[in-house]
Every structure is written in C-alpha cells, then in structure tokens.
Scaffold this motif. Structure first.
Motif, PDB file in Angstrom:
ATOM      1  N   LEU A 323      98.769 -11.852   8.479  1.00 17.94           N
ATOM      2  CA  LEU A 323      98.079 -10.778   7.780  1.00 17.94           C
ATOM      3  C   LEU A 323      96.580 -11.032   7.745  1.00 17.94           C
ATOM      4  CD1 LEU A 323      98.028  -8.258   5.915  1.00 17.94           C
ATOM      5  CD2 LEU A 323      98.405  -9.823   3.993  1.00 17.94           C
ATOM      6  N   HIS A 324      96.173 -12.238   7.394  1.00 13.36           N
ATOM      7  CA  HIS A 324      94.745 -12.523   7.264  1.00 13.36           C
ATOM      8  C   HIS A 324      94.051 -12.530   8.626  1.00 13.36           C
ATOM      9  CE1 HIS A 324      94.151 -13.334   2.978  1.00 13.36           C
ATOM     10  NE2 HIS A 324      95.436 -13.622   2.989  1.00 13.36           N
ATOM     11  N   ALA A 325      94.757 -12.935   9.675  1.00 19.67           N
ATOM     12  CA  ALA A 325      94.168 -12.868  11.016  1.00 19.67           C
ATOM     13  C   ALA A 325      93.893 -11.414  11.408  1.00 19.67           C
ATOM     14  CB  ALA A 325      95.096 -13.529  12.031  1.00 19.67           C
ATOM     15  N   GLY A 326      94.865 -10.547  11.137  1.00 24.23           N
ATOM     16  CA  GLY A 326      94.675  -9.131  11.461  1.00 24.23           C
ATOM     17  C   GLY A 326      93.563  -8.502  10.655  1.00 24.23           C
ATOM     18  N   LEU A 327      93.500  -8.824   9.373  1.00 27.75           N
ATOM     19  CA  LEU A 327      92.446  -8.282   8.523  1.00 27.75           C
ATOM     20  C   LEU A 327      91.082  -8.835   8.916  1.00 27.75           C
ATOM     21  CD1 LEU A 327      94.260  -8.514   5.066  1.00 27.75           C
ATOM     22  CD2 LEU A 327      93.866  -6.438   6.418  1.00 27.75           C
ATOM     23  N   GLY A 328      91.055 -10.114   9.312  1.00 23.91           N
ATOM     24  CA  GLY A 328      89.793 -10.713   9.729  1.00 23.91           C
ATOM     25  C   GLY A 328      89.179 -10.000  10.910  1.00 23.91           C
ATOM     26  N   ASP A 329      90.012  -9.452  11.788  1.00 22.61           N
ATOM     27  CA  ASP A 329      89.505  -8.712  12.947  1.00 22.61           C
ATOM     28  C   ASP A 329      88.801  -7.418  12.543  1.00 22.61           C
ATOM     29  OD1 ASP A 329      90.446 -10.637  14.671  1.00 22.61           O
ATOM     30  OD2 ASP A 329      92.313  -9.567  15.128  1.00 22.61           O
ATOM     31  N   LEU A 330      89.031  -6.964  11.304  1.00 24.20           N
ATOM     32  CA  LEU A 330      88.426  -5.716  10.842  1.00 24.20           C
ATOM     33  C   LEU A 330      87.115  -5.937  10.095  1.00 24.20           C
ATOM     34  CD1 LEU A 330      91.621  -3.830   9.579  1.00 24.20           C
ATOM     35  CD2 LEU A 330      90.531  -3.750  11.841  1.00 24.20           C
ATOM     36  N   VAL A 331      86.757  -7.206   9.858  1.00 22.62           N
ATOM     37  CA  VAL A 331      85.461  -7.486   9.224  1.00 22.62           C
ATOM     38  C   VAL A 331      84.351  -7.089  10.188  1.00 22.62           C
ATOM     39  CG1 VAL A 331      83.944  -9.289   8.312  1.00 22.62           C
ATOM     40  CG2 VAL A 331      86.390  -9.336   7.798  1.00 22.62           C
ATOM     41  N   GLY A 332      83.421  -6.280   9.684  1.00 22.11           N
ATOM     42  CA  GLY A 332      82.382  -5.712  10.537  1.00 22.11           C
ATOM     43  C   GLY A 332      82.777  -4.383  11.145  1.00 22.11           C
ATOM     44  N   ARG A 333      84.036  -4.004  10.920  1.00 23.23           N
ATOM     45  CA  ARG A 333      84.546  -2.713  11.425  1.00 23.23           C
ATOM     46  C   ARG A 333      85.070  -1.878  10.259  1.00 23.23           C
ATOM     47  NH1 ARG A 333      89.041  -4.670  15.272  1.00 23.23           N
ATOM     48  NH2 ARG A 333      89.447  -2.420  15.412  1.00 23.23           N
ATOM     49  N   GLY A 334      84.303  -1.902   9.171  1.00 19.07           N
ATOM     50  CA  GLY A 334      84.698  -1.167   7.974  1.00 19.07           C
ATOM     51  C   GLY A 334      84.980  -2.080   6.796  1.00 19.07           C
ATOM     52  N   LEU A 335      85.339  -3.321   7.094  1.00 23.88           N
ATOM     53  CA  LEU A 335      85.510  -4.308   6.040  1.00 23.88           C
ATOM     54  C   LEU A 335      84.289  -5.225   5.991  1.00 23.88           C
ATOM     55  CD1 LEU A 335      89.235  -5.518   6.279  1.00 23.88           C
ATOM     56  CD2 LEU A 335      88.255  -3.733   4.829  1.00 23.88           C
TER      57      LEU A 335
END
Length: 405
Positions: A323-335
């Motif tokens: 879960l955290h790996a997937g969410l980390g990919d969204l940092v800078g892309r809305g997160l």
C-alpha cells in the motif's frame, strides 16, 4: 435485503431529518458487508478503506467472530458484573497474556478506556506515588484524539471537539507531539502519567520521530510516572505489529484498547496493566453495567485468538508495504506526503487540487470509501483481510481521482 423502495437519496434525507448532525457522512447508505466489501441499498459495492476507524481490522462479518457471537447469543448475553459469567476469566487471561500484563479491566468504548486510565493513574498517584490530594497532573500531546467526553475534550487541541463544551477539567498539561524535550520539561513532582497515542490517528496518521517513544518511556521510568499508551486505533495488528509501541520495543504501563477488540460486532474496550497499577482499584470505585458482558467477552476472546497466531500482524506488515509503495508513487502527482505504518496511511493532498472531503466523495463515486480529516488530509485503513488486488484497485482509483482524464 432491504425493501426495494429504499434508495440512497431517501435514506440520506431520513438520516438528516431524524438524527442530530454530529457527523457529516458521505452520501452512501450501506445495507450489507462481507470482508473488505460493502454494499449499499442500491446494490452498488464499495471497497472499505476506513474499516470503522480500525474497529473492523478483521473485516466485516469475519466467520470465526460471527460464529462466536451466534453461539453466545444462544446461551447468555448479559449478567452485569454483579455476577461472574463463564466467558469472563478466559477473555481477561488471554488478553492479559497477549499484552504481557497481569490484569484486565473491561469496558465498552474507547473513551471509557481513556476515562478509566485517567482515574486509575490519578488514584495510583495519590496512593502509590504520594502526590498531594487533588494535585495529580497528566501530560498529553497536542493533536491528540482520545475521545469526546467532557474530561477528554478538556485537553483536546481540536477546536471542533473542544469549543463550547467548557468549563473544562483541570489537571492536564499539553505539549507538542514528538517533542521529547518539551515533554521532559513538563513532567514535575505531581505528574502521575503521560497519556499518548504511539501514532496519532485522527490527526492524520502522524508517526512520531524515531526514538521519541523510547525517550518517553525512559522519562516516565526515571521520574516515576506511568506511561499510558492509547492503542485504541493503532493497536491489535493495524500497524504490522500487535501494538504500535512494539515497533520501537516500548512497553507502556497501561495499554488502552478498543475498536478492533469488539471484532466489528459489539463495542469492547479494556485497560490492561500490572497489579501494582490496576490493583489500586477497589469494589465500587469504578465499573460498567455492560463492561465485560458475556457476548462481548465471547467475541473479544476470539479476536485475541486471531491475533495470537501472528497472521494478521504479518498481513498488515506485508500488505502495508505494498500500500505505501503504491501511495508513494503518487507523491508529486496530487499527493504532498504519505505517512503511516502497516495498513494505515495518512495522505496530505495538494490543497490547491481539492479538499479531503472532495477526494473522498470522488473516491466513493469510484467504489472506494475513505475518510477525510483536517482539510486536505485523508486516512486509509483497510481491513487486514484485504488482498493485494484490492489494494492495487484502491490505489488506482485514488490515482484517477488525483489526475482525472
């Protein structure tokens, strides 16, 4: 199934018409649930990525928990603590063993567990530590969420929870969360306890700096102060360990437990500590009509047995990494940022993009239910029975919300 004439808009209007507006729920009306999935009155299915604020760690209607409840319903549901029932000793013993403590004091809700801990800590301070009568102090952290009783909101720093509910209960000192120097300076000869969440859930799944919790433990030990760990949301497998304190090898003097302890079936909470702490209570000084009732004990004992295998802690750790790996990919892309441990995450959105409420509404439209907190922050806490595919599905829907075509 519910009557076919009942539909979401009508049910939402009825709820608004006949209930006090102390919550602002999403416009979804749930009628059935299983595992990590919810079904609304219109037959639409949703992934549950809130899990009742960790009350549903084992998912909806876990078969072992439902079986335990059904079996107990056929035998005995309530006696009050005026009598001993045949499920009580096993529950208390097995929970004490899980926590590595001597005694258990069962209650119903998380707020009751916190109130119990406050009372016990004060009495311990007077009877054991020797604090002058009426002078006991408890150190707490800013950003805390321990419940909404009049005493608890007295030391809240959340204006929504606190404003207009005074006069406030004295005896609490608030220090910044994660600031060990400030906490150390606040402890004095009348301090009886430090009450803290090892991870602050309502604040947005805030994890303290490495070394903070061991430092708090050391201060409490050196200054003869009780460490009270509010693990009501963070405990019982949520973070990849049995307790969030376990990540840094910290053992508190009291565990405050609730939510998941009831298996998503009945409200169950407990304070767990050694005899030299909980032993200060005598008959008549604290209690609850429903605390430790047979139905609650039957379900909660099965919860403890599920945790005793370590399976759910491992699932939380392994699936949490995904879960955290997937969410980390969204940092800078809305997160802007992602925090948390195990299957628990706090997400800070770009405030210029949307609010947390708007993000949750758009996620609901895509079949994922989550909850906002404090403006542009949302929390994710799927049941520990969630699968890899379901995690990937939720992350993909969040990505779509953050970057609409």
């Amino acid at each position: 199934m519910l009557d076919d004439t009942l539909r979401t808009p009508d049910a939402v209007r009825d709820a608004q018409r006949w209930t006090a507006h102390n919550y602002h729920p999403l416009p979804v009306v749930i009628s059935e649930a299983e595992g990590a999935w919810l079904t609304d009155v219109d037959g639409r299915r949703y992934l549950d990525f809130l899990a009742g604020y960790s009350a549903l760690n084992f998912g909806h209607r876990h078969p072992r928990l439902i079986a335990a409840a059904h079996a107990q319903l056929d035998r005995l549901t309530l006696t009050s603590r005026a009598f001993v029932h045949d499920r009580f000793a096993d529950f208390c013993r097995e929970l004490a063993e899980l926590c590595g403590k001597d005694l258990v004091l069962p209650m119903n809700t998380g707020a009751e567990a916190v109130e119990t801990a406050v009372k016990v800590a004060r009495k311990w301070g007077y009877r054991v530590k020797g604090v002058p009568a009426g002078q006991a102090e408890i150190v707490v952290a800013a950003g805390n969420f321990h419940g909404r009783t009049t005493t608890i909101v007295s030391f809240s720093t959340d204006s929504d929870a606190r404003d207009d509910f005074g006069p406030y209960t004295p005896g609490f000192t608030v220090v910044p969360y994660g600031d060990l120097d400030a906490l150390t300076a606040a402890v004095n000869e009348n301090t009886v306890a430090v009450l803290i969440e090892p991870i602050q859930g309502e604040q947005g799944v805030v994890v303290p700096p490495v070394g903070y919790l061991p430092g708090v433990r050391q201060v409490c030990t050196e200054r003869d102060v009780l460490l009270l760990a509010d693990e009501i949301q963070s405990g019982l497998g949520r973070t990849g360990e049995t307790f969030a304190c376990d990540h840094e090898g910290v053992v508190p003097d009291m565990y405050l437990l609730g939510k998941a302890l009831g298996g998503g079936i009945v409200p169950v909470s407990a304070v767990v500590a050694d005899t030299d702490v909980l032993g200060v209570l005598q008959p008549g000084q604290h209690g609850s009509t429903f605390g430790g009732n047979p139905l609650a004990c039957a379900v909660a004992t099965e919860v403890v047995r599920l945790l005793a295998t370590g399976e759910f802690q491992r699932r939380s750790a392994e699936l949490g990494a995904r879960l955290h790996a997937g969410l980390g990919d969204l940092v800078g892309r809305g997160l802007v940022a992602v925090r948390g441990r195990g299957l628990w995450a706090g997400l800070d959105l770009d405030p210029g993009l949307m609010t947390g409420r708007q993000a949750c509404e758009r996620l609901a439209e895509r079949g994922v239910l989550a909850k906002d907190t404090h403006g542009a922050t949302i929390r994710l806490a799927p049941p520990l029975v969630v699968t890899e595919a379901e995690i990937d599905q939720a992350v993909a829907q969040l990505a779509a919300v953050l970057s609409p075509a």
